[in-house]
Design an enzyme around this catalytic site. Structure first.
Site, PDB file in Angstrom:
ATOM      1  N   GLU A  56       0.840  -1.206   0.000  1.00  0.00           N
ATOM      2  CA  GLU A  56       0.000   0.000   0.000  1.00  0.00           C
ATOM      3  C   GLU A  56       0.879   1.261   0.000  1.00  0.00           C
ATOM      4  OE1 GLU A  56      -1.332   2.843   3.008  1.00  0.00           O
ATOM      5  OE2 GLU A  56      -2.234   0.971   3.720  1.00  0.00           O
ATOM      6  N   GLU A 133       6.475   3.680  11.507  1.00  0.00           N
ATOM      7  CA  GLU A 133       5.022   3.667  11.721  1.00  0.00           C
ATOM      8  C   GLU A 133       4.688   2.637  12.797  1.00  0.00           C
ATOM      9  OE1 GLU A 133       2.729   2.784   8.218  1.00  0.00           O
ATOM     10  OE2 GLU A 133       0.809   3.030   9.256  1.00  0.00           O
TER      11      GLU A 133
END
Lengths: 429, 435
Positions: A56, A133
């Site tokens: 993604e 992240e």
């Protein structure tokens, strides 16, 4: 009966198999353009956890025709907003732009469905971004670490037990070959759903979609989503995370239950109503008993994650009052669930829960992006357009007996209790 | 069928023309957008005051007040009030920021009378019964404990305390464990009485309701409030500790970094240029300099951004990122050098053009749901603009010249000094106190 059913939502398929849904909303001259792929973290190959999510990120790294960042720069220049997200069962990409730019967004998005190019130069720093992240979301938050551990314990075999972002040591090994192999397998027109919501008509969308996505050759069948099935499990599990950084303890229970896609008719709707009766806000049973009456919790709630391809999760959580132990609070939660299995919920309570759920379907219509997400997530997890349209009626049809049967699906042998606690301090000498 | 793939025609419309002004309660004004596409009504309202009205030692009082307005009012105790909301799926809540206390109402059109009646009760006759007061106190306390070691909260708190050491803006909106424990029912009653008045009230309504009906409901909801508020004066807040670095030690693998400097006020002639300059530095797009340099090129962080906060008594420019401890110093140095570079050389022509294009193009996205439209309309009233601003705003952005951008970049970043707060175990970043 409801406005949701009345909304003139259109759907059709392109010749190459791509599904298209058009949700008109002419109040503002903007559109939300989304492409959903019916694959998510639960489709990550063994040992490659995080690849759906990593891909993604990499989908923003350019194609043969448009170099890295060109699409994003164009969206920004047009005053658009864009992003993408990955979940257990799907991955989706969206842009929100003024209506006149829809065609350009579709050309870009169709291009990256098949023409992604990846070099190590862009892949390596992006892998570091994903690791940051993960640090931000998980390593900095004991509650998030407990959630991971609870899910690992809950699913013995099914990939819903793995974190969407992946395990750190596996993310660290992912490379462009992994990403491209996964991309070629799943990013096909047959596996994609196009949702356009906003100031646009069906025929406009059809023409634009045929000229862009329609030009992508069909690949044949959609990719198979073969996932290991859960074995029968007969042991309740308790998972405890103790960390010195925890100052407010909490308790959660997660049960494996049927999803909209795996449930018998009416079962998932009853679970939805049950979740609201048990833990949907300040009038719910958990809140009333534990927070208002017994005063052993400061917050409590429940929710049902019904939109899932495979058997899914029903969540209950509570934060103890300062003088209450997690064990005591957990026992009180257990007693309430047992009560719900035999309880005749007052007709007024049932009506309130249904009113709230059906109203949510109307409130969703106020926001084109909410509508696009609702339809996309439902279609990617096995529901049909007809299912979505009839949802308010099916909620209305839930009976007290259905709710009791739904409560009986909360089987403690298929559940995990999670305790988040401060680190045990050694007794003073 | 005439299939075509021509661009769809843009649909220019006057947003200002869709707004009706309603006078009510002798001098109050509400803005209404009548729209029947979806059978609901959304209302946003704001009273001046907010967390800046918290007395010393009572930080969190406004937050607690906002949480208690829908916890019993008039004849309804907390349970009955919740039930009345739930029975008709009415959403009513209140929140505070530094300068205002706001109400948010959303209802199905068919329940609009009942919804406004609950709003009336909440605003005029909240009960502050002991049971909900203690429950809400416990809930805010639990929230404070939950964020006690959250690096984001800790860095933000340390930054604010250093920036505004002797000003209400330096205190946490949600208070502290001590201040929340110290708030009494009398404090809540007094704060409501002082702040809830007609003179500063701002209201916007969007949805399936006409002006006549809206006026009647607004009269009933707000007409009985006193004419004038009795707020305490909030002095201008001058930011302190530029150049200082605060390190909050938390045993984590990642450092959360907050940075900032004085900003530009909402009614400052340089505001629009500042918006453009900030967008180029750290706006929420993939082409922003910080995003490109910190994330794209170096993989230092997942999130990095900056923004303008236009508090009424002291605007700030502030940004944040999170990066592993080993590379925290590198991240901070990249950020500082990007800020210095923008101050020194200004943006490129291409950056300026693209920023203006983004900011004008994206304005429409703020108006695509009833709740968002109502929020925008209330904010314009708070900031002292008239409805014509809705149609003027993009021209203001277009009018920003390269000279403006360079001048304002220097004004914002030219001193070359930031106040920095870091939570984590950053390698190579030392705390630095001034004087």
């Amino acid at each position: 009966m409801t406005a949701a059913a009345a909304a003139p939502i259109a759907d059709f398929h392109l010749a190459n198999g791509m599904q298209v849904v058009v949700i008109p909303d002419h109040r503002a001259p903007v559109v939300t353009h989304m492409v959903w792929y019916r694959n998510g973290s639960a489709d990550d190959p063994l040992g490659k956890s995080g690849i759906a999510h990593f891909l993604e990120h990499l989908m923003f790294k350019g194609t043969h025709a448009h170099g890295p960042g060109v699409f994003s720069d164009r969206v920004a220049e047009l005053g658009g907003q864009e992003n993408a997200f990955t979940a257990n069962d799907y991955t989706a990409y969206f842009q929100r732009v003024a209506r006149e730019h829809l065609g350009e967004m579709m050309r870009f998005e169709a291009d990256r469905m098949t023409n992604l190019t990846l070099s190590d130069e862009v892949v390596t720093p992006e892998r570091d971004v994903v690791l940051e992240e993960r640090r931000m979301r998980t390593d900095a938050d004991p509650a998030a670490q407990l959630q991971e551990a609870v899910h690992s314990a809950l699913f013995a075999h099914h990939p819903y037990g793995l974190p969407v972002i992946g395990w750190e040591h596996e993310i660290a090994t992912l490379d462009r070959h992994d990403a491209l192999a996964y991309y070629r397998r799943f990013y096909t027109p047959e596996n994609a759903v196009l949702i356009v919501a906003g100031d646009v008509g069906t025929e406009e969308v059809r023409a634009l979609a045929e000229a862009t996505y329609g030009a992508i050759p069909a690949r044949g069948e959609p990719p198979e989503r073969a996932r290991p099935k859960e074995p029968p499990i007969r042991a309740h599990r308790l998972v405890t995370l103790a960390d010195a950084k925890v100052e407010q303890p909490s308790v959660s229970r997660i049960y494996i239950t049927p999803s909209y896609n795996t449930a018998k008719p009416g079962e998932a709707e009853a679970l939805e109503v049950l979740a609201h009766l048990l833990g949907g806000g300040a009038t719910s049973l958990l809140y009333k008993r534990l927070v208002m009456e017994q005063k052993i919790a400061v917050a409590a709630g429940a929710y049902y994650l019904g939109g899932a391809l495979d058997d899914t999760r029903f969540f209950i959580y509570a934060l103890p009052a300062p003088d209450c132990s997690l064990e005591k609070l957990d026992a009180a939660i257990g007693a309430l669930i047992d009560e719900a299995k035999h309880k005749d919920f007052p007709a007024g309570d049932l009506e309130r829960a249904k009113t709230r759920l059906v109203a949510d379907a109307i409130y969703a219509q106020d926001n084109q992006t909410s509508m696009a997400r609702w339809y996309g997530a439902s279609l990617a997890t096995g529901s049909s357009i007809a299912d979505i349209r009839a949802w308010p009626e099916r909620i209305e049809a839930v009976t007290p007996d259905d709710v009791r049967k739904a409560a009986a699906l909360l089987d403690s042998r298929r559940s995990v209790t999670g305790y988040l606690t401060p680190e045990e301090t050694p007794a003073a000498a | 069928m005439t299939a075509h793939s021509e661009p769809l025609a843009p649909a220019p419309r006057s947003r200002a023309a869709s707004v009706q002004k309603i006078s009510f309660a002798g001098g109050c004004e509400a803005w209404l957008v009548e729209d029947y596409a979806v059978p609901l009504v959304a209302l946003e309202c704001a009273f001046p005051g907010g967390a800046a009205q918290d007395a010393p030692g009572k930080a969190g009082c406004a937050t607690m007040l906002s949480a208690l307005l829908d916890e019993g009012a008039g004849p309804l105790d907390d349970e009955a009030f919740h039930r009345a909301l739930d029975e008709k799926a009415i959403e009513l809540s209140f929140s505070v920021d530094r300068d205002t206390l706001r109400g948010h109402l959303r209802t199905l059109a068919k329940h609009v009378e009942a919804a406004f009646d609950l709003l009336r009760l909440a605003v005029n006759a909240p009960r502050f019964d002991e049971r909900p007061v203690e429950r809400v106190r416990a809930q805010i306390t639990a929230g404070l404990k939950r964020e006690a070691n959250d690096p984001d909260s800790r860095a933000a708190k340390a930054w604010r305390e250093a920036a505004f050491p002797d000003h209400p803006y330096g205190r946490p909106t949600n208070g502290t464990l001590e201040s929340i424990a110290a708030i009494t029912r009398d404090d809540l009653v007094a704060m409501r009485r002082a702040g809830f008045a007609r003179d500063g009230l701002k209201v916007a309504i969007v949805g399936a309701i006409d002006a006549t009906r809206a006026r009647a409901l607004l009269e009933a909801a707000f007409g009985a409030l006193p004419q004038t508020a009795a707020l305490r004066d909030v002095p201008e807040a001058r930011m302190a500790n530029l150049g200082a670095v605060r390190v909050v030690d938390i045993d984590l693998p990642q450092s959360t970094i907050r940075f900032g400097a004085p900003g530009v006020g909402r009614r400052d002639p340089d505001y629009d240029a500042a918006v453009v300059v900030n967008h180029i530095l750290g706006g929420g797009v993939f082409s922003a300099r910080l995003f490109k340099e910190v994330r794209e090129k170096r993989g230092l962080a997942y999130s990095v951004h900056s923004g303008l906060q236009t508090q009424q008594r002291g605007a700030i420019f502030a940004g944040a990122t999170s990066t592993k401890n080993e590379r925290a110093a590198e991240s901070l140095s990249v950020i500082e050098s990007e800020i210095a570079g923008l101050a020194e050389d200004g943006p490129t022509d291409d950056e300026l053009a693209k920023a203006k294009s983004y900011l004008t193009g994206s304005y429409a996205l703020r108006f695509d749901s009833s709740t968002k439209i109502a929020g925008q309309l209330v904010q314009l009233q708070i900031d002292g603009f008239d409805v014509d601003y809705l149609d003027r705003r993009n021209a203001l952005i277009e009018a920003v010249t390269m000279d403006d951008a360079k001048r304002v970049a220097k004004r914002l970043f030219g001193a070359g000094q930031l106040l920095v707060a870091v939570a984590g175990r950053p390698e190579g970043i030392e705390g630095r106190h001034l004087g």
